[in-house]
Each structure stands twice: as C-alpha cells, then as structure tokens.
Design a protein around this motif. Sequence first.
Motif, short mmCIF file in Angstrom:
data_model
loop_
_atom_site.label_atom_id
_atom_site.label_comp_id
_atom_site.label_asym_id
_atom_site.label_seq_id
_atom_site.Cartn_x
_atom_site.Cartn_y
_atom_site.Cartn_z
N PRO A 62 12.69 19.91 -17.00
CA PRO A 62 13.30 20.32 -15.73
C PRO A 62 12.28 20.85 -14.75
O PRO A 62 11.24 21.38 -15.13
N ARG A 63 12.61 20.71 -13.47
CA ARG A 63 11.76 21.25 -12.41
C ARG A 63 12.26 22.67 -12.15
O ARG A 63 13.13 22.89 -11.32
N THR A 64 11.69 23.64 -12.86
CA THR A 64 12.16 25.02 -12.85
C THR A 64 11.27 25.90 -11.98
O THR A 64 10.07 26.02 -12.25
N PRO A 65 11.83 26.53 -10.94
CA PRO A 65 11.01 27.42 -10.11
C PRO A 65 10.38 28.53 -10.95
O PRO A 65 11.01 29.12 -11.82
N GLY A 66 9.11 28.81 -10.68
CA GLY A 66 8.41 29.87 -11.39
C GLY A 66 7.83 29.46 -12.72
O GLY A 66 7.20 30.29 -13.39
N ALA A 67 8.01 28.20 -13.12
CA ALA A 67 7.46 27.76 -14.41
C ALA A 67 5.94 27.65 -14.33
O ALA A 67 5.36 27.45 -13.26
N LEU A 68 5.30 27.79 -15.48
CA LEU A 68 3.88 27.53 -15.56
C LEU A 68 3.63 26.05 -15.28
O LEU A 68 4.53 25.23 -15.42
N PRO A 69 2.40 25.69 -14.91
CA PRO A 69 2.13 24.28 -14.64
C PRO A 69 2.29 23.44 -15.90
O PRO A 69 2.08 23.93 -17.02
N PRO A 70 2.68 22.17 -15.74
CA PRO A 70 2.73 21.27 -16.89
C PRO A 70 1.34 21.14 -17.50
O PRO A 70 0.33 21.46 -16.87
N VAL A 71 1.30 20.64 -18.73
CA VAL A 71 0.03 20.48 -19.44
C VAL A 71 -0.08 19.08 -20.02
O VAL A 71 0.88 18.55 -20.60
N LEU A 72 -1.25 18.48 -19.85
CA LEU A 72 -1.58 17.21 -20.50
C LEU A 72 -2.47 17.52 -21.69
O LEU A 72 -3.60 17.99 -21.52
N ASP A 73 -1.96 17.27 -22.89
CA ASP A 73 -2.68 17.54 -24.14
C ASP A 73 -3.40 16.26 -24.54
O ASP A 73 -2.77 15.27 -24.93
N MET A 74 -4.74 16.28 -24.49
CA MET A 74 -5.54 15.10 -24.83
C MET A 74 -6.48 15.43 -25.98
O MET A 74 -7.31 16.34 -25.87
N GLU A 75 -6.33 14.69 -27.06
CA GLU A 75 -7.20 14.85 -28.23
C GLU A 75 -7.18 13.55 -29.03
O GLU A 75 -6.35 12.68 -28.80
N TRP A 76 -8.12 13.43 -29.94
CA TRP A 76 -8.14 12.25 -30.80
C TRP A 76 -7.01 12.32 -31.83
O TRP A 76 -6.56 13.42 -32.18
N THR A 77 -6.58 11.15 -32.30
CA THR A 77 -5.46 11.09 -33.25
C THR A 77 -5.84 10.27 -34.49
O THR A 77 -5.25 9.23 -34.77
N PRO A 78 -6.83 10.73 -35.26
CA PRO A 78 -7.31 9.93 -36.40
C PRO A 78 -6.30 9.78 -37.52
O PRO A 78 -6.43 8.88 -38.35
N PHE A 79 -5.29 10.65 -37.56
CA PHE A 79 -4.32 10.58 -38.64
C PHE A 79 -2.97 10.02 -38.20
O PHE A 79 -2.00 10.06 -38.95
N SER A 80 -2.92 9.49 -36.99
CA SER A 80 -1.68 8.88 -36.52
C SER A 80 -1.36 7.63 -37.32
O SER A 80 -2.25 6.82 -37.61
N PRO A 81 -0.10 7.43 -37.71
CA PRO A 81 0.26 6.23 -38.46
C PRO A 81 0.29 4.98 -37.61
O PRO A 81 0.33 3.86 -38.14
N THR A 82 0.26 5.12 -36.27
CA THR A 82 0.43 3.96 -35.40
C THR A 82 -0.67 3.78 -34.36
O THR A 82 -0.78 2.69 -33.79
N CYS A 83 -1.47 4.80 -34.09
CA CYS A 83 -2.45 4.67 -32.99
C CYS A 83 -3.66 5.56 -33.24
O CYS A 83 -3.61 6.77 -33.04
N THR A 84 -4.76 4.93 -33.64
CA THR A 84 -5.99 5.68 -33.89
C THR A 84 -7.15 5.20 -33.00
O THR A 84 -8.30 5.53 -33.26
N ILE A 85 -6.83 4.44 -31.96
CA ILE A 85 -7.90 3.89 -31.11
C ILE A 85 -8.67 5.01 -30.41
O ILE A 85 -8.13 6.08 -30.15
N ARG A 86 -9.93 4.71 -30.09
CA ARG A 86 -10.79 5.65 -29.37
C ARG A 86 -11.36 4.90 -28.16
O ARG A 86 -12.37 4.19 -28.29
N ARG A 87 -10.74 5.06 -27.03
CA ARG A 87 -11.20 4.38 -25.83
C ARG A 87 -12.39 5.10 -25.20
O ARG A 87 -12.66 6.26 -25.52
N ASP A 88 -13.08 4.41 -24.32
CA ASP A 88 -14.27 4.99 -23.70
C ASP A 88 -13.87 6.09 -22.72
O ASP A 88 -12.74 6.16 -22.23
N GLY A 89 -14.83 6.95 -22.42
CA GLY A 89 -14.56 8.12 -21.59
C GLY A 89 -14.05 7.78 -20.20
O GLY A 89 -13.16 8.45 -19.68
N ALA A 90 -14.62 6.75 -19.58
CA ALA A 90 -14.20 6.39 -18.23
C ALA A 90 -12.73 6.00 -18.20
O ALA A 90 -11.98 6.39 -17.30
#
Length: 262
Positions: free
Chosen positions: A134-162
């Motif tokens: 929800p777009r809630t007044p006074g909420a903290l900013p949203p967060v994008l969580d980015m990390e590697w996923t070596p133990f994912s059962p479906t997606c372990t790719i490691r793309r380049d930094g760019a």
Amino acid sequence: MIRLLYVALALTLSACVGTQRDRAPDPQDTITVTSSNFSDERPVAWPDRSPDRYPVHGIDISRYQTSIDWPTARANGVNFAFIKATEGGDMLDPMFHAHWQGAGAAGVKRGAYHFFYHCRPAEEQARWFIRHVPRTPGALPPVLDMEWTPFSPTCTIRRDGATIREEARIFLDLVERHYGQRPLIYTTVDFFNDSQLWRMEGEEFWLRSVADHPHGVYDGRAWRFWQYTSTGVVPGIAGQVDINVFGGTKQAWADWLRARRL
C-alpha cells in the motif's frame, strides 16, 4: 483615517494568528525513540564502532517471524521495521499484511522490501511489488534487496555488474514514481563488491555487516541503515531476528523521517 488604521491592524493580527495556527505542530511530528533492550545469540566483540553507539535500533522481518507482540517490541527498542513484501514476480510473503498492520498499530515506523530475483525482468518485479504494497503516508521508503542466490532451487545465475546496476535503476525508478520516495538498496558485502554497486552514486544504502563496522567492510561507503546481526533476541518476538541501526543521532532520525514524509 484612524478607523482605517484599526482595520489594517486587525487584519495584520488576524493574519499572524492564522499563520501561527497553520504552523502548529502536528502530533505525528513527535517522534519518540525507545532505547534497545536486545541481546544476541551470537554476540560479537566489536573491534571498533559498536552498533550500541547508535541510538535508533530496529528490525527486519519476513514469514519466519510468525509471532510478534508489537507493543512489547516497540517498548523494548524496535523503532522501525523493514518487512518483506514480495520476491521475484509471483511471490507475496504470507506474513506481510499481518506484520504491516501490527507494526503500524504499535507506532513502529515501517517499510516494505522486495527480494530481487535475477531470472525475472526488473520492470515485472517492480509491478508485482506495487501491486501488493500500500501507498501509506509516513511509511519508510521501499527497499530493493539485492544479493546472490546460490542456494535457490530455480535461479542461481550471476549476471555482470553493468546489467545488475541497470536492472536496479529500472526497479528504483518505477517504484519511486509510484510511492513518491526513492527506495533504499539493501545488499551484502560480496554482492556490493562483485556488482560494483558503489558506482550507483546518489543512492541510499542499507548494508549488512555482522562482524565489523560497515565503514571498514565497505571501504568508507556512506550508509543509512546497518544490519549488524541475524541472531538477535528481542522481547516480544519469538525466535531470532535481524537487528539494524539507523546511522545517526535521534535528531538525525527525526529529520530524515520528516524529509521522507509523503
């Protein structure tokens, strides 16, 4: 002439009273910081700059925290909570709405985060997040969580930094346009270095570092929040929980919140 002067004076006083009334403090502007009463299942002998030097502590949570007494947690130092909302393009955390409502009712500053899935387009993931948070007044900013996923059962790719940095910008831009706030970026040391996230100038970071202060681990990179343990113990929360600090004083916290208000 005297009558006109009285009228002018009355109008001036009325304007001043109106201005003072307009500037009366909003009760929501009162930001109370409670001191942390936390412990840690795996305490660290911090070599320098202990997290205890920062007065504003909080947590991040997901489906794994199934039982939270929010008033108790708030009274014992949970000043903010980042709550997992979505992952990829088709997963909604089953505890998100309960945590969101509970934190808000207890007066805990709350924000939602999205766990990035490297096998789906950033635009699709941003739309999924927007659909559920929800777009809630006074909420903290949203967060994008980015990390590697070596133990994912479906997606372990490691793309380049760019590519990763471009995908991050797409997500951040879309989410910012919807919520009116630029999201934070959460990341880990290895992902930060491997993807050269330090190239993303102007972004605010929430950094993980559980054995040393981020200043040394991230080569002096500025940060807004620091996740310093994943084995925290907080009154009111069953089991272990991630604990974080805001990187500043109580006044800096209040100022940052007001600047971020929708």
